[in-house]
Design a protein around this motif. Structure first.
Motif, PDB file in Angstrom:
ATOM      1  N   GLN A 147     -15.624 -14.885  44.885  1.00  0.00           N
ATOM      2  CA  GLN A 147     -15.848 -15.006  43.432  1.00  0.00           C
ATOM      3  C   GLN A 147     -17.786 -15.824  43.555  1.00  0.00           C
ATOM      4  N   MET A 148     -17.867 -16.556  44.472  1.00  0.00           N
ATOM      5  CA  MET A 148     -18.786 -17.390  44.941  1.00  0.00           C
ATOM      6  C   MET A 148     -20.520 -16.602  45.248  1.00  0.00           C
ATOM      7  N   ARG A 149     -19.741 -15.637  46.175  1.00  0.00           N
ATOM      8  CA  ARG A 149     -21.093 -13.897  45.980  1.00  0.00           C
ATOM      9  C   ARG A 149     -21.328 -14.056  45.055  1.00  0.00           C
ATOM     10  N   GLU A 150     -20.480 -13.542  43.883  1.00  0.00           N
ATOM     11  CA  GLU A 150     -20.373 -12.590  42.503  1.00  0.00           C
ATOM     12  C   GLU A 150     -21.652 -13.928  41.627  1.00  0.00           C
ATOM     13  N   ALA A 151     -21.117 -14.594  41.664  1.00  0.00           N
ATOM     14  CA  ALA A 151     -21.750 -16.087  41.268  1.00  0.00           C
ATOM     15  C   ALA A 151     -23.273 -15.718  41.278  1.00  0.00           C
ATOM     16  N   LEU A 152     -23.565 -15.537  42.470  1.00  0.00           N
ATOM     17  CA  LEU A 152     -25.309 -15.573  42.813  1.00  0.00           C
ATOM     18  C   LEU A 152     -25.598 -14.555  42.800  1.00  0.00           C
ATOM     19  N   LYS A 153     -25.387 -13.438  42.636  1.00  0.00           N
ATOM     20  CA  LYS A 153     -25.644 -11.946  42.230  1.00  0.00           C
ATOM     21  C   LYS A 153     -26.199 -11.832  41.160  1.00  0.00           C
ATOM     22  N   PRO A 154     -27.649 -11.062  40.482  1.00  0.00           N
ATOM     23  CA  PRO A 154     -28.044 -11.160  39.516  1.00  0.00           C
ATOM     24  C   PRO A 154     -27.710 -10.521  38.835  1.00  0.00           C
ATOM     25  N   LYS A 155     -27.565 -10.753  37.283  1.00  0.00           N
ATOM     26  CA  LYS A 155     -26.084 -10.259  35.994  1.00  0.00           C
ATOM     27  C   LYS A 155     -27.696  -8.919  35.238  1.00  0.00           C
ATOM     28  N   TYR A 156     -27.657  -8.000  36.137  1.00  0.00           N
ATOM     29  CA  TYR A 156     -27.887  -6.768  34.407  1.00  0.00           C
ATOM     30  C   TYR A 156     -27.206  -6.715  33.569  1.00  0.00           C
ATOM     31  N   ARG A 157     -28.089  -6.421  32.496  1.00  0.00           N
ATOM     32  CA  ARG A 157     -27.704  -5.355  30.656  1.00  0.00           C
ATOM     33  C   ARG A 157     -27.015  -4.002  31.321  1.00  0.00           C
ATOM     34  N   TYR A 158     -27.902  -3.083  32.150  1.00  0.00           N
ATOM     35  CA  TYR A 158     -27.526  -2.184  31.997  1.00  0.00           C
ATOM     36  C   TYR A 158     -28.078  -1.793  33.865  1.00  0.00           C
ATOM     37  N   ALA A 159     -27.720   0.112  33.118  1.00  0.00           N
ATOM     38  CA  ALA A 159     -28.096  -0.028  34.888  1.00  0.00           C
ATOM     39  C   ALA A 159     -28.740   1.491  34.841  1.00  0.00           C
ATOM     40  N   LEU A 160     -30.018   1.933  34.909  1.00  0.00           N
ATOM     41  CA  LEU A 160     -30.546   2.849  35.223  1.00  0.00           C
ATOM     42  C   LEU A 160     -29.959   4.435  36.537  1.00  0.00           C
ATOM     43  N   ILE A 161     -28.984   5.364  35.971  1.00  0.00           N
ATOM     44  CA  ILE A 161     -29.017   5.703  36.887  1.00  0.00           C
ATOM     45  C   ILE A 161     -29.663   7.383  36.326  1.00  0.00           C
ATOM     46  N   ARG A 162     -30.470   8.031  37.209  1.00  0.00           N
ATOM     47  CA  ARG A 162     -30.943   9.124  37.924  1.00  0.00           C
ATOM     48  C   ARG A 162     -29.924   9.911  38.780  1.00  0.00           C
ATOM     49  N   VAL A 163     -30.414  10.819  38.111  1.00  0.00           N
ATOM     50  CA  VAL A 163     -29.222  12.520  39.176  1.00  0.00           C
ATOM     51  C   VAL A 163     -30.205  13.566  39.216  1.00  0.00           C
ATOM     52  N   ARG A 164     -30.633  13.981  40.832  1.00  0.00           N
ATOM     53  CA  ARG A 164     -31.261  14.860  40.895  1.00  0.00           C
ATOM     54  C   ARG A 164     -30.197  15.848  41.557  1.00  0.00           C
ATOM     55  N   PHE A 165     -30.755  17.540  41.067  1.00  0.00           N
ATOM     56  CA  PHE A 165     -30.421  18.312  41.624  1.00  0.00           C
ATOM     57  C   PHE A 165     -30.844  19.035  42.744  1.00  0.00           C
ATOM     58  N   PRO A 166     -30.599  20.061  43.623  1.00  0.00           N
ATOM     59  CA  PRO A 166     -31.432  20.979  44.262  1.00  0.00           C
ATOM     60  C   PRO A 166     -32.157  21.569  43.882  1.00  0.00           C
ATOM     61  N   ASP A 167     -32.532  21.578  42.458  1.00  0.00           N
ATOM     62  CA  ASP A 167     -34.003  22.613  41.820  1.00  0.00           C
ATOM     63  C   ASP A 167     -34.979  21.813  42.094  1.00  0.00           C
ATOM     64  N   GLY A 168     -34.879  20.197  41.653  1.00  0.00           N
ATOM     65  CA  GLY A 168     -35.485  19.400  41.528  1.00  0.00           C
ATOM     66  C   GLY A 168     -35.688  18.292  40.364  1.00  0.00           C
ATOM     67  N   PHE A 169     -34.926  19.063  39.676  1.00  0.00           N
ATOM     68  CA  PHE A 169     -34.046  18.692  37.818  1.00  0.00           C
ATOM     69  C   PHE A 169     -33.510  17.310  37.881  1.00  0.00           C
ATOM     70  N   VAL A 170     -34.284  16.370  37.406  1.00  0.00           N
ATOM     71  CA  VAL A 170     -33.342  14.541  37.143  1.00  0.00           C
ATOM     72  C   VAL A 170     -33.242  14.525  36.058  1.00  0.00           C
ATOM     73  N   ILE A 171     -31.957  14.070  35.254  1.00  0.00           N
ATOM     74  CA  ILE A 171     -31.215  13.615  34.697  1.00  0.00           C
ATOM     75  C   ILE A 171     -30.969  12.283  34.622  1.00  0.00           C
ATOM     76  N   GLN A 172     -30.828  11.304  33.684  1.00  0.00           N
ATOM     77  CA  GLN A 172     -31.242  10.198  33.541  1.00  0.00           C
ATOM     78  C   GLN A 172     -30.082   9.473  32.620  1.00  0.00           C
ATOM     79  N   GLY A 173     -29.644   9.114  33.053  1.00  0.00           N
ATOM     80  CA  GLY A 173     -28.495   7.539  32.072  1.00  0.00           C
ATOM     81  C   GLY A 173     -28.405   6.919  32.299  1.00  0.00           C
ATOM     82  N   LYS A 174     -28.033   6.171  30.821  1.00  0.00           N
ATOM     83  CA  LYS A 174     -27.954   4.148  31.092  1.00  0.00           C
ATOM     84  C   LYS A 174     -26.771   3.556  30.520  1.00  0.00           C
TER      85      LYS A 174
END
Length: 92
Positions: A5-32
């Motif tokens: 619980q103490m370690r979790e309290a020290l972690k920075p809090k983010y409102r969202y995370a950007l996740i990018r997924v790279r496909f084998p052909d180089g195409f990238v999609i991004q989601g929030k």
């Protein structure tokens, strides 16, 4: 020594995370996503973006290579896997 619980309290809090997924052909999609979103939700989102949604696949981080959409990791959140505030996953 610190409790979880103490370690979790020290972690920075983010409102969202950007996740990018790279496909084998180089195409990238991004989601929030919310950092509390489970990796199962991310996998469902990627599956909805595929032309053949019933195709089997997994997503990995690099480095170190870790399959984040298999086993116990599917039930962990984005922030628990340290993928927030942004990360790039590889599609396999």
């Amino acid at each position: 020594l610190m409790t979880k619980q103490m370690r979790e309290a020290l972690k920075p809090k983010y409102r969202y995370a950007l996740i990018r997924v790279r496909f084998p052909d180089g195409f990238v999609i991004q989601g929030k996503f919310k950092p509390s979103e489970l990796m199962g939700g991310v996998k469902e989102w990627v599956q909805s973006c595929l032309a053949l949604p019933d195709r089997m696949f997994y997503l990995t981080t690099m480095p170190p290579v870790q399959r984040v959409t298999e086993g116990k990791l599917v039930s962990q959140s984005i922030s628990e896997l340290d993928l927030a505030p942004a990360s790039l996953l590889n599609f396999w």
